[in-house]
Design a protein around this motif. Structure first.
Motif, PDB file in Angstrom:
ATOM      1  N   ASP A  29     -27.356  24.612   9.889  1.00 52.91           N
ATOM      2  CA  ASP A  29     -26.180  24.557   9.012  1.00 52.91           C
ATOM      3  C   ASP A  29     -24.888  24.769   9.795  1.00 52.91           C
ATOM      4  O   ASP A  29     -23.882  25.213   9.226  1.00 52.91           O
ATOM      5  CB  ASP A  29     -26.294  25.608   7.910  1.00 52.91           C
ATOM      6  N   VAL A  31     -21.378  24.143  11.736  1.00 52.70           N
ATOM      7  CA  VAL A  31     -20.190  23.295  11.655  1.00 52.70           C
ATOM      8  C   VAL A  31     -19.667  23.119  13.076  1.00 52.70           C
ATOM      9  O   VAL A  31     -19.422  24.107  13.776  1.00 52.70           O
ATOM     10  CB  VAL A  31     -19.105  23.931  10.777  1.00 52.70           C
ATOM     11  N   THR A  90     -12.172  19.111   3.170  1.00 52.40           N
ATOM     12  CA  THR A  90     -12.796  19.904   4.229  1.00 52.40           C
ATOM     13  C   THR A  90     -13.379  21.183   3.656  1.00 52.40           C
ATOM     14  O   THR A  90     -14.533  21.541   3.941  1.00 52.40           O
ATOM     15  CB  THR A  90     -11.772  20.234   5.327  1.00 52.40           C
ATOM     16  N   PHE A  94     -17.668  22.495   3.345  1.00 49.64           N
ATOM     17  CA  PHE A  94     -18.301  23.729   3.808  1.00 49.64           C
ATOM     18  C   PHE A  94     -19.269  24.290   2.763  1.00 49.64           C
ATOM     19  O   PHE A  94     -20.181  25.045   3.114  1.00 49.64           O
ATOM     20  CB  PHE A  94     -17.239  24.779   4.145  1.00 49.64           C
ATOM     21  N   LEU A 100     -22.457  19.933   9.622  1.00 47.57           N
ATOM     22  CA  LEU A 100     -21.171  19.295   9.350  1.00 47.57           C
ATOM     23  C   LEU A 100     -20.416  19.097  10.649  1.00 47.57           C
ATOM     24  O   LEU A 100     -20.338  20.006  11.482  1.00 47.57           O
ATOM     25  CB  LEU A 100     -20.353  20.176   8.404  1.00 47.57           C
ATOM     26  N   VAL A 102     -16.583  18.103  12.043  1.00 46.74           N
ATOM     27  CA  VAL A 102     -15.193  18.069  11.595  1.00 46.74           C
ATOM     28  C   VAL A 102     -14.329  17.469  12.705  1.00 46.74           C
ATOM     29  O   VAL A 102     -14.261  18.009  13.816  1.00 46.74           O
ATOM     30  CB  VAL A 102     -14.678  19.482  11.235  1.00 46.74           C
ATOM     31  N   ALA A 119     -16.093  29.003   7.224  1.00 46.72           N
ATOM     32  CA  ALA A 119     -17.404  29.197   7.851  1.00 46.72           C
ATOM     33  C   ALA A 119     -17.963  30.576   7.525  1.00 46.72           C
ATOM     34  O   ALA A 119     -19.155  30.721   7.173  1.00 46.72           O
ATOM     35  CB  ALA A 119     -17.296  29.003   9.361  1.00 46.72           C
ATOM     36  N   ARG A 124     -21.888  30.048   7.699  1.00 45.88           N
ATOM     37  CA  ARG A 124     -22.172  28.987   8.672  1.00 45.88           C
ATOM     38  C   ARG A 124     -21.741  29.410  10.075  1.00 45.88           C
ATOM     39  O   ARG A 124     -20.748  30.114  10.241  1.00 45.88           O
ATOM     40  CB  ARG A 124     -21.414  27.704   8.312  1.00 45.88           C
ATOM     41  N   LEU A 126     -19.879  28.478  13.402  1.00 43.95           N
ATOM     42  CA  LEU A 126     -18.787  27.580  13.756  1.00 43.95           C
ATOM     43  C   LEU A 126     -18.793  27.362  15.261  1.00 43.95           C
ATOM     44  O   LEU A 126     -18.827  28.321  16.040  1.00 43.95           O
ATOM     45  CB  LEU A 126     -17.446  28.182  13.322  1.00 43.95           C
TER      46      LEU A 126
END
Length: 215
Positions: A29, A31, A90, A94, A100, A102, A119, A124, A126
Motif C-alpha cells: 500500500d 505511495v 490526490t 490516498f 499509488l 503520484v 499518508a 501508508r 510514503l
C-alpha cells in the motif's frame, strides 16, 4: 541484462553511480512520489514502469478540465480550479486501497506536508523518487516533448528543488516529511530505474546498490 531487486530506505543516492538496472520494491500500500523539475523525465519514467498501481497526474486533471471548458477560454482563467481539483483527487486517492504513484514536482513545501499528512492518516508508507537532473537537461526534455514551462516558473522550480536537495543533504529524509525513503537519480541513473513492484517487504538492497546518509 539482469535486473536487480532494490528496496530503498533512507536516502538512496544513485547520482554518478553506474550499475545494473533496478526494479524498485515497495510495500503493498505504498505511495511513491515521482518528483523533479519540468522536463526531468517524470512522465517518461512512469510510462516505462507501467506499474499495476493507481496514478495521480496533474496533466490528466488539466486535460479533463480543458475538455469541459470553452475552447476560447484561456487556461490561466480556470487554473486555480484545476489545481484545487487535483488536490482533491490526490487526497481521495490516498483513501483507496492498493499502491499509488503520484506525479508531482516535489518542490513545494506545502504539498510535501500534505502528502505526509494523508499518508500518515491512512496508514501508508510514503516514498520519493526525485529526478535531480541538471537544468539544461530538463530544458532539453521540455523541448523534446514540445511542452515547455514558462521561464519564470521553471526557474522557481529549479531554485526550490536545489533547496530541497540541500536540506536532504543536511537532514536526511526528514527534509521530506514522512518519507520512508528518498531516492535521488540524475539522468544516467534514471535510465537504470527499470521498473517498480509493490508487495511484501522486499528486504535489503541488493549487493553493490548505493545508499546515502540514512540508507
Amino acid at each position: 541484462m539482469q535486473v536487480t531487486r532494490y528496496a530503498p530506505r533512507g536516502i538512496a543516492d544513485l547520482r554518478g553511480r553506474s550499475g545494473p538496472p533496478l526494479a524498485l520494491h515497495y510495500g503493498p500500500d505504498a505511495v511513491v512520489v515521482v518528483g523533479g523539475v519540468p522536463g526531468s523525465g517524470k512522465s517518461t519514467l512512469l510510462r516505462r514502469w507501467d506499474a499495476p498501481a493507481g496514478l495521480i497526474d496533474p496533466r490528466a486533471t488539466r486535460l479533463a478540465c480543458q475538455a469541459r471548458m470553452p475552447a476560447a477560454l484561456p487556461y490561466p482563467v480556470y487554473r486555480p480550479a484545476v489545481r484545487l481539483l487535483h488536490l482533491l483527487r490526490t487526497r481521495a486517492a490516498f483513501r483507496r486501497p492498493g499502491p499509488l504513484l503520484v506525479h508531482d514536482c516535489a518542490s513545494r513545501w506545502w504539498m510535501r506536508r500534505a502528502l505526509a499528512h494523508w499518508a500518515r492518516r491512512h496508514g501508508r508508507e510514503l516514498h520519493v523518487v526525485l529526478l535531480a537532473v541538471r537544468p539544461a537537461e530538463a530544458l532539453a526534455g521540455q523541448h523534446a516533448r514540445a511542452r515547455t514551462a514558462a521561464p519564470r516558473t521553471f526557474r522557481l522550480h529549479v531554485r526550490r528543488t536545489a533547496r530541497l536537495l540541500a536540506r536532504l543533504e543536511r537532514n536526511g529524509p526528514a527534509a521530506f516529511p514522512g518519507a520512508r525513503s528518498v531516492l535521488l537519480a540524475d539522468a544516467p541513473a534514471r535510465a537504470r530505474l527499470a521498473g517498480v513492484r509493490f508487495g511484501d517487504s522486499a528486504g535489503p538492497a541488493g549487493p553493490g546498490d548505493p545508499a546515502g546518509p540514512g540508507g
